[in-house]
Scaffold this motif. Structure first.
Motif, PDB file in Angstrom:
ATOM      1  N   ILE A 290     -12.725  -5.507   3.866  1.00 14.65           N
ATOM      2  CA  ILE A 290     -12.106  -4.324   4.454  1.00 14.65           C
ATOM      3  C   ILE A 290     -11.217  -3.658   3.411  1.00 14.65           C
ATOM      4  N   LYS A 291     -11.544  -2.428   3.104  1.00 13.53           N
ATOM      5  CA  LYS A 291     -10.727  -1.681   2.139  1.00 13.53           C
ATOM      6  C   LYS A 291      -9.475  -1.189   2.854  1.00 13.53           C
ATOM      7  N   VAL A 292      -8.345  -1.624   2.372  1.00 13.82           N
ATOM      8  CA  VAL A 292      -7.091  -1.222   3.008  1.00 13.82           C
ATOM      9  C   VAL A 292      -6.256  -0.381   2.054  1.00 13.82           C
ATOM     10  N   ALA A 293      -5.208   0.214   2.615  1.00 12.88           N
ATOM     11  CA  ALA A 293      -4.338   1.091   1.824  1.00 12.88           C
ATOM     12  C   ALA A 293      -3.855   0.361   0.584  1.00 12.88           C
ATOM     13  N   PRO A 294      -4.052   0.967  -0.609  1.00 10.00           N
ATOM     14  CA  PRO A 294      -3.742   0.256  -1.848  1.00 10.00           C
ATOM     15  C   PRO A 294      -2.257  -0.077  -2.001  1.00 10.00           C
ATOM     16  N   LYS A 295      -1.408   0.791  -1.494  1.00 10.51           N
ATOM     17  CA  LYS A 295       0.017   0.567  -1.732  1.00 10.51           C
ATOM     18  C   LYS A 295       0.800   0.315  -0.447  1.00 10.51           C
ATOM     19  N   GLY A 296       0.149  -0.368   0.475  1.00 14.65           N
ATOM     20  CA  GLY A 296       0.871  -0.758   1.684  1.00 14.65           C
ATOM     21  C   GLY A 296       1.921  -1.809   1.338  1.00 14.65           C
ATOM     22  N   ASN A 297       3.027  -1.786   2.073  1.00 16.81           N
ATOM     23  CA  ASN A 297       4.084  -2.773   1.840  1.00 16.81           C
ATOM     24  C   ASN A 297       4.348  -3.587   3.091  1.00 16.81           C
ATOM     25  N   VAL A 298       4.929  -4.752   2.892  1.00 15.20           N
ATOM     26  CA  VAL A 298       5.289  -5.597   4.024  1.00 15.20           C
ATOM     27  C   VAL A 298       6.787  -5.461   4.292  1.00 15.20           C
ATOM     28  N   PHE A 299       7.084  -4.961   5.459  1.00  8.18           N
ATOM     29  CA  PHE A 299       8.463  -4.880   5.913  1.00  8.18           C
ATOM     30  C   PHE A 299       8.501  -5.381   7.347  1.00  8.18           C
ATOM     31  N   PRO A 300       9.664  -5.739   7.882  1.00  2.26           N
ATOM     32  CA  PRO A 300      10.964  -5.777   7.222  1.00  2.26           C
ATOM     33  C   PRO A 300      10.997  -6.851   6.136  1.00  2.26           C
ATOM     34  N   MET A 301      12.040  -6.784   5.346  1.00  2.00           N
ATOM     35  CA  MET A 301      12.157  -7.728   4.246  1.00  2.00           C
ATOM     36  C   MET A 301      13.614  -8.080   4.026  1.00  2.00           C
ATOM     37  N   VAL A 302      13.846  -9.379   3.899  1.00  2.26           N
ATOM     38  CA  VAL A 302      15.160  -9.852   3.469  1.00  2.26           C
ATOM     39  C   VAL A 302      15.017 -10.093   1.980  1.00  2.26           C
TER      40      VAL A 302
END
Lengths: 182, 574
Positions: free
Chosen positions: B546-558
């Protein structure tokens, strides 16, 4: 502030356990100042005595990691006032130097050291005591020429009446399985 | 018949090894042959039907498969490798199992005992090299030591806080004969797997819990490892206290439980992280206050009294000083504690305050994660659609990185042992072989491997094992053409200097086809659900790229160095 601790480990006698114990120190970058291993008063149970300089808040966790090793029976840490400890040192000097003046003889007397062996060439002196005492004797002998010097690791004994482990082993026998430890 | 003396057979060390494994209940073992282990492989042919050996394509695949098998079944995972490189290739998996308390027995071949220490061909000091990462290890040099060594290995691996055990066997010990007589091990004088529960410790813990106005439970894998899911559920239900999971605790309780508040930690849910620093009593159960859970330790739950139920004495007071430690197996301590705690205390206002945090997280992160308005497919969106198909029934096996955090944040879990992930060590390349092992262990359950494009390429050779065994594992690759988590850190903490994180990949579907594995590429949102459904429904192995958004980020983040309530939501700079 770092403090000197004497760690006493009772273990089974097995190949590789020394390595498993020392890597616990290595991994935490704690230097071992001295290490002595011998059979304890209990047959088949070996006793490690390890001296380290370590922060008080780290020592308890360190010793728990040691005790966690499968073949370690128990591990304890003690400060200097809880134990009696000694180290043995040997000094080799030229016999010629000993005979030339009475100074060395005086030093040997003053430090309660004794002569183990004497040949035409050399004399071996032995002194038992704390590191500071054996070091002081070395410093005294040094101007007269010390050919060889060696000091053992620490041996220590607690001020308790019995071996720290005895009660524990008795309890193990009694309860057979699942000992209680706080 | 008169009194029978026990029949004693003379067999080779290799036979003794295999019979001992069978006696310990091993049914499937993973491995790779080589010179020093050949006598064992020769004898394997004689135990067909009793012991299934899975030939992996790399020893690392074997050890991760054994881990996946153990994590999915609760049994001891077994792997076999030869000396030298065979053994060293196991190290990553052994270290991983050590960090995540996975019961493993790893058998390694060793050179003939007279050659030990001579730098013989394929000789490595396996006991030395594995000492820092094993619960126990032992070198066998005589055939008659084998049954007892294996008995000890299984006992140590599975009892107490589980962990990996390595048994290194010299080739001459495999060939020599012995009088075989198997005695399982259940006692070692110097080893205390479980401390007897102390009543005064539980009393103290109960007193603290009963006095709490704002208690919070944080549970870990100890619940699963202790098979204490039911005991835990009863404790949770009676107490009415909100609960949060660590990464490895996931699936110990169904996440639709009304008191379940999500996951704690660096990419955990905002509510339990924030409430960690507001609660008055924090009850840690079968968890070890890992740094990814605590953030900066000095600011972790500093206001709270700490109750810590834990099997491993060395974990108590290791990171967080505990006011009421309860040493022992949670399966035994929890029922006693449950009896002592007050039932149905009113925590309504406290629980409602979690909702406020959740709403905030939902508004700022979750909504967009699960249902992006536009643009490329998001990782969270995939998990969300997948949930609608699996209904929380699958075993999800992740790799390490962004997709792992997204999977752990959003996957629905109904049954225990449904999340297999590399937590403590964070081993990329874990997912595919571990999923394979999980599927061998639980053929009755759907097993889904979820990887990123980077991690998948670290152990993709195991497609060969999967194909050969026609193993119906489902494989999802969330491809963003980046080493996404490192890229995210570069974006946030390294001035967007993307050093060596863009990564190219082969055509994964074509690669699958080369192994005669069904595969499909998904690039558009519209086809996602149907493709996932086809994967789920397939009787065969199925690979979905599955091609996903290249610059997705994982949040929230500590962020590292921050307190658990100092959370980034990712929208701060916009």
């Amino acid at each position: 502030m770092k403090q000197e601790y004497t760690i006493t480990i009772f273990s089974e006698n097995s190949i590789g356990l020394l390595n498993r114990i020392t890597i616990i120190f290595t991994r935490r970058k704690i230097n071992i100042e001295s290490l002595t291993v011998s059979e304890s008063a209990i047959q088949g149970v070996f006793k490690f005595i390890i001296v380290v300089d370590c922060e008080p808040d780290r020592i308890a966790n360190l010793v728990k990691q040691i005790e966690k090793q499968i073949e370690v029976i128990r591990a304890f840490y003690l400060t200097s006032d809880e134990i009696l400890h000694q180290e043995i040192a040997m000094y080799k000097i030229e016999t010629k130097a000993l005979l030339e003046t009475s100074m060395i003889e005086g030093i040997i007397r003053r430090y309660n050291a004794r002569i183990l062996e004497m040949t035409h060439d050399y004399t071996i002196i032995e002194k038992t005591g704390h590191k500071a005492e054996t070091q002081e004797l070395f410093n005294q002998l040094k101007p007269h020429g010390v050919l060889q010097f060696v000091r053992s690791g620490r041996v220590a004994i607690t001020r308790l009446r019995k071996e720290l482990l005895s009660d524990y082993l008795e309890m193990l026998e009694g309860e057979h399985r699942l000992p209680v430890i706080a | 018949m008169g009194a029978q003396t026990k029949k004693i057979e003379h067999i080779t060390g290799s036979d003794a090894l295999l019979q001992s494994l069978i006696a310990e209940g091993a049914s499937t073992i993973f491995g790779y042959p080589g010179g020093a282990i050949m006598p064992v492989y020769d004898k394997l042919l004689d135990y067909k039907g009793k012991l299934k050996h899975i030939l992996t394509r790399h020893e690392q695949g074997a050890v991760h498969a054994a881990q996946g098998f153990a994590r999915a079944t609760g049994q001891v995972g077994v792997c076999i490798a030869t000396s030298g490189p065979g053994a060293t290739n196991l190290i990553t998996g052994i270290a991983d199992a050590y960090m995540d308390s996975t019961p493993l027995v790893c058998i390694t071949g060793q050179v003939f005992s007279p050659l030990l220490g001579t730098d013989a061909f394929q000789e490595t000091d396996v006991v030395g090299i594995t000492s820092p990462v094993t619960k126990y290890n032992y070198q066998v040099t005589k055939a008659d030591e084998i049954p007892a060594a294996i008995a000890r290995a299984f006992y140590i691996a599975r009892s107490g806080r589980p962990g990996p055990v390595v048994i290194d066997i010299t080739k001459d010990a495999m060939i020599a004969t012995l009088e075989y007589n198997y005695e399982p091990c259940n006692y070692i004088r110097s080893y205390v797997p479980e401390h007897k529960i102390k009543r005064d410790q539980i009393d103290k813990a109960a007193l603290l819990i009963n006095s709490a106005q704002k208690p919070l439970i944080v549970f870990g894998q100890g619940i699963i490892l202790g098979n204490a899911e039911q005991e835990f559920l009863e404790f949770v239900n009676k107490s009415g206290i909100p609960v949060a999971s660590t990464l490895l605790g996931l699936s110990a309780i169904p996440n639709n439980h009304p008191q379940y508040m999500g996951m704690v930690g660096m990419h955990g849910n905002a509510a339990p992280n924030i409430k960690t620093n507001e609660c008055d009593v924090l009850i840690g159960i079968g968890m070890r206050f890992d740094d990814r859970v605590t953030g900066v330790v000095s600011k972790y739950a500093a206001q709270a009294k700490i109750v810590h139920l834990e099997i491993d004495k060395a974990e108590i007071n290791k990171i967080i000083k505990s006011d009421a430690p309860v040493l022992g197996n949670v399966k035994e301590s929890l029922p006693i504690l449950t009896e002592l705690i007050e039932e149905g205390k009113d925590y309504k206002a406290w629980i409602d305050s979690f909702q406020t945090c959740y709403d905030e997280e939902h508004k700022r992160v979750i909504k967009e994660d699960l249902q992006p308005a536009k643009g490329k497919i998001g990782m969270g969106e995939v998990i969300n659609v997948l949930n609608s198909i699996t209904k929380g029934d699958a075993i999800v096996v992740t790799d390490v990185g962004q997709h792992q955090m997204i999977s752990s944040r959003y996957t629905d879990f109904k049954k225990t042992r449904s999340m297999v992930t590399s937590g403590g060590l964070g081993t990329m390349g874990f997912s595919l072989p571990a999923a394979m092992g999980a599927k061998f262990g639980r053929p009755d359950r759907q097993v889904i491997s979820i990887s990123g494009d980077g991690g998948f390429q670290m152990n993709l050779q195991e497609l060969g094992t999967i194909a050969f065994n026609k193993l119906p594992v489902k494989i999802i690759i969330l491809n963003n053409n980046y080493l996404g988590m490192v890229r995210q850190w570069q974006e946030l903490f390294f001035d967007e200097r993307y050093s060596n994180t863009p990564i190219s990949s082969p055509d994964f579907v074509a690669l699958a086809a080369a192994y005669k594995i069904d595969g499909e590429l998904v690039t558009e949102r519209e086809t996602l659900k149907d493709a996932l459904q086809r994967m789920w429904d397939s009787e065969n192995t199925y690979l979905l790229e599955i091609k996903v958004a290249p610059k997705g980020n994982v949040f929230p983040m500590v962020p590292s160095g921050a307190a658990v309530d100092e959370i980034l939501y990712g929208d701060e700079r916009k």
